[in-house]
Design a protein around this motif. Structure first.
Motif, PDB file in Angstrom:
ATOM      1  N   PRO A 284     -33.106  16.194 -29.794  1.00 36.50           N
ATOM      2  CA  PRO A 284     -33.067  17.601 -30.206  1.00 36.50           C
ATOM      3  C   PRO A 284     -33.279  18.512 -29.006  1.00 36.50           C
ATOM      4  O   PRO A 284     -34.067  18.203 -28.113  1.00 36.50           O
ATOM      5  N   GLY A 285     -32.581  19.619 -29.008  1.00 32.79           N
ATOM      6  CA  GLY A 285     -32.805  20.603 -27.958  1.00 32.79           C
ATOM      7  C   GLY A 285     -34.095  21.367 -28.216  1.00 32.79           C
ATOM      8  O   GLY A 285     -34.730  21.222 -29.261  1.00 32.79           O
ATOM      9  N   LEU A 286     -34.490  22.160 -27.256  1.00 30.26           N
ATOM     10  CA  LEU A 286     -35.733  22.930 -27.401  1.00 30.26           C
ATOM     11  C   LEU A 286     -35.426  24.338 -27.895  1.00 30.26           C
ATOM     12  O   LEU A 286     -35.880  25.319 -27.306  1.00 30.26           O
ATOM     13  N   GLU A 287     -34.635  24.440 -28.962  1.00 34.24           N
ATOM     14  CA  GLU A 287     -34.329  25.764 -29.496  1.00 34.24           C
ATOM     15  C   GLU A 287     -35.635  26.455 -29.901  1.00 34.24           C
ATOM     16  O   GLU A 287     -36.403  25.923 -30.709  1.00 34.24           O
ATOM     17  N   PRO A 288     -35.858  27.644 -29.378  1.00 36.11           N
ATOM     18  CA  PRO A 288     -37.109  28.344 -29.668  1.00 36.11           C
ATOM     19  C   PRO A 288     -37.371  28.519 -31.154  1.00 36.11           C
ATOM     20  O   PRO A 288     -38.511  28.314 -31.610  1.00 36.11           O
ATOM     21  N   GLU A 289     -36.334  28.861 -31.932  1.00 33.51           N
ATOM     22  CA  GLU A 289     -36.578  29.079 -33.365  1.00 33.51           C
ATOM     23  C   GLU A 289     -37.166  27.826 -34.005  1.00 33.51           C
ATOM     24  O   GLU A 289     -38.098  27.892 -34.804  1.00 33.51           O
ATOM     25  N   MET A 290     -36.597  26.679 -33.630  1.00 34.85           N
ATOM     26  CA  MET A 290     -37.101  25.441 -34.216  1.00 34.85           C
ATOM     27  C   MET A 290     -38.535  25.170 -33.775  1.00 34.85           C
ATOM     28  O   MET A 290     -39.375  24.772 -34.587  1.00 34.85           O
ATOM     29  N   VAL A 291     -38.817  25.398 -32.510  1.00 35.21           N
ATOM     30  CA  VAL A 291     -40.172  25.150 -32.020  1.00 35.21           C
ATOM     31  C   VAL A 291     -41.155  26.100 -32.693  1.00 35.21           C
ATOM     32  O   VAL A 291     -42.262  25.703 -33.082  1.00 35.21           O
ATOM     33  N   PHE A 292     -40.752  27.360 -32.855  1.00 30.59           N
ATOM     34  CA  PHE A 292     -41.616  28.301 -33.576  1.00 30.59           C
ATOM     35  C   PHE A 292     -41.924  27.752 -34.969  1.00 30.59           C
ATOM     36  O   PHE A 292     -43.088  27.736 -35.408  1.00 30.59           O
ATOM     37  N   ASP A 293     -40.878  27.339 -35.661  1.00 30.93           N
ATOM     38  CA  ASP A 293     -41.064  26.828 -37.019  1.00 30.93           C
ATOM     39  C   ASP A 293     -42.000  25.625 -37.030  1.00 30.93           C
ATOM     40  O   ASP A 293     -42.850  25.484 -37.919  1.00 30.93           O
ATOM     41  N   LEU A 294     -41.833  24.768 -36.041  1.00 29.91           N
ATOM     42  CA  LEU A 294     -42.671  23.568 -36.003  1.00 29.91           C
ATOM     43  C   LEU A 294     -44.137  23.957 -35.808  1.00 29.91           C
ATOM     44  O   LEU A 294     -45.027  23.435 -36.491  1.00 29.91           O
ATOM     45  N   PHE A 295     -44.382  24.868 -34.900  1.00 29.40           N
ATOM     46  CA  PHE A 295     -45.777  25.273 -34.678  1.00 29.40           C
ATOM     47  C   PHE A 295     -46.331  25.994 -35.892  1.00 29.40           C
ATOM     48  O   PHE A 295     -47.485  25.796 -36.275  1.00 29.40           O
ATOM     49  N   GLU A 296     -45.514  26.825 -36.500  1.00 31.97           N
ATOM     50  CA  GLU A 296     -45.990  27.538 -37.673  1.00 31.97           C
ATOM     51  C   GLU A 296     -46.336  26.565 -38.798  1.00 31.97           C
ATOM     52  O   GLU A 296     -47.379  26.681 -39.454  1.00 31.97           O
ATOM     53  N   ALA A 297     -45.459  25.591 -38.991  1.00 34.39           N
ATOM     54  CA  ALA A 297     -45.729  24.585 -40.025  1.00 34.39           C
ATOM     55  C   ALA A 297     -47.002  23.821 -39.683  1.00 34.39           C
ATOM     56  O   ALA A 297     -47.822  23.530 -40.564  1.00 34.39           O
ATOM     57  N   ARG A 298     -47.161  23.540 -38.416  1.00 29.34           N
ATOM     58  CA  ARG A 298     -48.367  22.814 -38.017  1.00 29.34           C
ATOM     59  C   ARG A 298     -49.612  23.628 -38.335  1.00 29.34           C
ATOM     60  O   ARG A 298     -50.597  23.096 -38.859  1.00 29.34           O
ATOM     61  N   VAL A 299     -49.581  24.897 -38.028  1.00 27.93           N
ATOM     62  CA  VAL A 299     -50.736  25.744 -38.338  1.00 27.93           C
ATOM     63  C   VAL A 299     -51.073  25.651 -39.816  1.00 27.93           C
ATOM     64  O   VAL A 299     -52.233  25.446 -40.203  1.00 27.93           O
ATOM     65  N   GLU A 300     -50.071  25.788 -40.646  1.00 28.14           N
ATOM     66  CA  GLU A 300     -50.328  25.791 -42.079  1.00 28.14           C
ATOM     67  C   GLU A 300     -50.946  24.480 -42.535  1.00 28.14           C
ATOM     68  O   GLU A 300     -51.896  24.459 -43.322  1.00 28.14           O
ATOM     69  N   ILE A 301     -50.420  23.399 -42.033  1.00 27.25           N
ATOM     70  CA  ILE A 301     -50.919  22.115 -42.506  1.00 27.25           C
ATOM     71  C   ILE A 301     -52.293  21.813 -41.914  1.00 27.25           C
ATOM     72  O   ILE A 301     -53.171  21.267 -42.596  1.00 27.25           O
ATOM     73  N   GLU A 302     -52.493  22.177 -40.673  1.00 25.35           N
ATOM     74  CA  GLU A 302     -53.817  21.975 -40.079  1.00 25.35           C
ATOM     75  C   GLU A 302     -54.875  22.770 -40.858  1.00 25.35           C
ATOM     76  O   GLU A 302     -55.978  22.285 -41.113  1.00 25.35           O
ATOM     77  N   CYS A 303     -54.513  23.974 -41.240  1.00 26.76           N
ATOM     78  CA  CYS A 303     -55.462  24.788 -41.993  1.00 26.76           C
ATOM     79  C   CYS A 303     -55.743  24.159 -43.358  1.00 26.76           C
ATOM     80  O   CYS A 303     -56.886  24.174 -43.833  1.00 26.76           O
ATOM     81  N   ALA A 304     -54.718  23.631 -43.959  1.00 30.40           N
ATOM     82  CA  ALA A 304     -54.925  22.968 -45.251  1.00 30.40           C
ATOM     83  C   ALA A 304     -55.853  21.770 -45.092  1.00 30.40           C
ATOM     84  O   ALA A 304     -56.778  21.575 -45.892  1.00 30.40           O
ATOM     85  N   THR A 305     -55.634  20.983 -44.059  1.00 29.80           N
ATOM     86  CA  THR A 305     -56.493  19.802 -43.889  1.00 29.80           C
ATOM     87  C   THR A 305     -57.918  20.217 -43.545  1.00 29.80           C
ATOM     88  O   THR A 305     -58.868  19.578 -43.992  1.00 29.80           O
ATOM     89  N   VAL A 306     -58.064  21.265 -42.773  1.00 26.71           N
ATOM     90  CA  VAL A 306     -59.424  21.723 -42.455  1.00 26.71           C
ATOM     91  C   VAL A 306     -60.139  22.146 -43.737  1.00 26.71           C
ATOM     92  O   VAL A 306     -61.311  21.810 -43.952  1.00 26.71           O
ATOM     93  N   ARG A 307     -59.446  22.872 -44.561  1.00 34.25           N
ATOM     94  CA  ARG A 307     -60.079  23.315 -45.807  1.00 34.25           C
ATOM     95  C   ARG A 307     -60.500  22.114 -46.654  1.00 34.25           C
ATOM     96  O   ARG A 307     -61.626  22.042 -47.140  1.00 34.25           O
ATOM     97  N   LEU A 308     -59.592  21.162 -46.796  1.00 35.09           N
ATOM     98  CA  LEU A 308     -59.926  19.989 -47.593  1.00 35.09           C
ATOM     99  C   LEU A 308     -61.054  19.185 -46.946  1.00 35.09           C
ATOM    100  O   LEU A 308     -61.928  18.656 -47.641  1.00 35.09           O
ATOM    101  N   ALA A 309     -61.016  19.103 -45.626  1.00 28.70           N
ATOM    102  CA  ALA A 309     -62.074  18.366 -44.940  1.00 28.70           C
ATOM    103  C   ALA A 309     -63.422  19.045 -45.168  1.00 28.70           C
ATOM    104  O   ALA A 309     -64.452  18.378 -45.323  1.00 28.70           O
ATOM    105  N   CYS A 310     -63.421  20.358 -45.203  1.00 28.35           N
ATOM    106  CA  CYS A 310     -64.660  21.089 -45.474  1.00 28.35           C
ATOM    107  C   CYS A 310     -65.253  20.671 -46.820  1.00 28.35           C
ATOM    108  O   CYS A 310     -66.458  20.545 -46.969  1.00 28.35           O
TER     109      CYS A 310
END
Lengths: 231, 231
Positions: free
Chosen positions: B78-104
């Motif tokens: 895959p190329g390093l298209e910025p839109e895709m990388v943005f989406d990946l980081f954004e998705a990561r934020v959401e899921i990390e936050c979900a796991t943190v909440r559940l871990a709490c």
DNA sequence: AAACGCGACAGTGCATACACATTGGAATAC
DNA sequence: GTATTCCAATGTGTATGCACTGTCGCGTTT
């Protein structure tokens, strides 16, 4: 709206492995194979009129998507282990809430209007629609929200999760027709009001989230699947 | 006679396609292949000393995981298209936050103590560790939280997202060593205090989330990758 | 000199063949 | 009757061969 995510040519002659992947995914969603069932490669290859080589490529993709499992020797359909189904629904809740929040920030008025029209039409045909049709409409609603969230990764992830719990959703849809529709309406109204917190709360309530309910759906699914197979 | 169960998990003699999948994933994470580069099957098959058949099965799995893309004729990175990388980081934020909440909600005290010890050790070796090592520690911290969230699907999804942005994280890690460590400490402290909101906020701040920062990392990644390839 | 054509090459997509493992069952021993 | 052993059948994992397609280089044409 809700265009399919295939930028490739429409009726283009796709490769055998791609066709196999699409057809098998379809058959898996329709529960043509039972949970836990072993996959016979020669049998399926014959039925799809291809050889085992492209078939196995498709099977490997389905494994990576969680629609099949790889048991060292051969593939099989994932069982309906409650823990896994719980996890899938919980993950779905989290991602749906994330997409709703993002949609609240990013969706344009005209897009939300379009979704509202879609809901209106859905409600009109709802009373006497088949469960398959209801599921189709349900998926379309949720996918549209994910589209309005402007995040392809979350949208794709959501699509995959929905594939993996398709049967359970199908089962649970029965007897929730109006409830589903009215909740969709409620969620959309909150989004249009840009009331993020309320939209998220409604979404969280909307998705099957009590483990007892999920467990009941799992049991019903077993019943459904086995009566169907023995019939 | 009843034989014991087979060593289905650990270093058992896996199949060629499984080995190929593992090795290629490793090489992709280490940026052995450049973004956008086409995959030459015979070349890789030769280097892995297998035939194209199991190799292609591995490639198909990697496509389903988003670590490769399928371009009608052949595979490529895959190329390093910025839109895709943005989406990946954004998705990561959401899921990390979900796991943190559940871990709490779900983590036990002793588990959090263990994670605290891990952080302490990490900090000790941090000053002179390689970036590879730092990334390894970083991944371990986040994965442990996902484990404490008790949701295999979210954990697996997170792992996949992290694979797909591995290079960018690697790049961005340079010059953030202490910052990363102290933020990890902060997140963990909030979890231990069961302060869900604070933990989520800290996590959200911790992950690369400003598109300008991500874009800068992408540019640096291009530089890194091309100087390395021409060397 | 530029454009075109064409032939050889490279590389993918698929079918087939084969080796090996597992399983079921029949035949035999106890 | 039960247990055991062996063999056939079934089925997966991998290698190999072949066909087709796109590409590149070189020569021919104008």
């Amino acid at each position: 709206m809700a265009k399919e995510t295939k930028p490739a040519k429409a009726g283009a002659p796709m490769s055998s492995s791609h066709r196999a992947h699409a057809q098998l995914r379809e058959q898996l969603l329709r529960s043509k194979f039972l949970p836990g069932q072993k996959i016979n490669e020669v049998e399926i290859a014959t039925s799809l009129e291809i050889s085992r080589t492209p078939l196995r490529e498709a099977l490997n993709r389905l494994v990576a998507e969680g629609l099949l499992v790889d048991r060292g020797r051969g593939f099989s359909v994932p069982g309906l282990e409650p823990e896994m189904v719980f996890d899938l629904f919980e993950a779905r809740v989290e991602i749906e809430c994330a997409t709703v929040r993002l949609a609240c920030e990013r969706a344009e008025e005209t897009e939300l209007e379009g979704l509202s029209d879609f809901l209106k039409e859905s409600m009109a045909e709802s009373p006497d629609a088949s469960v398959d049709r209801l599921i189709e409409l349900d998926i379309r609603f949720h996918d549209t929200i994910a589209e309005l969230a402007r995040n392809k990764v979350l949208r794709q992830t959501l699509s995959n999760l929905n594939d993996r719990i398709h049967l359970i959703r199908w089962i649970a849809m029965e007897g929730r027709r109006e409830r589903t529709q009215s909740q969709h309406r409620e969620i959309l109204d909150h989004i249009r009001a840009r009331d993020t917190a309320a939209a998220i709360a409604a979404m969280r309530e909307h998705i099957l989230h009590r483990n007892e309910d999920i467990l009941e759906a799992i049991k019903a699914a077993y019943g459904h699947v086995y009566t169907r197979s023995s019939a």
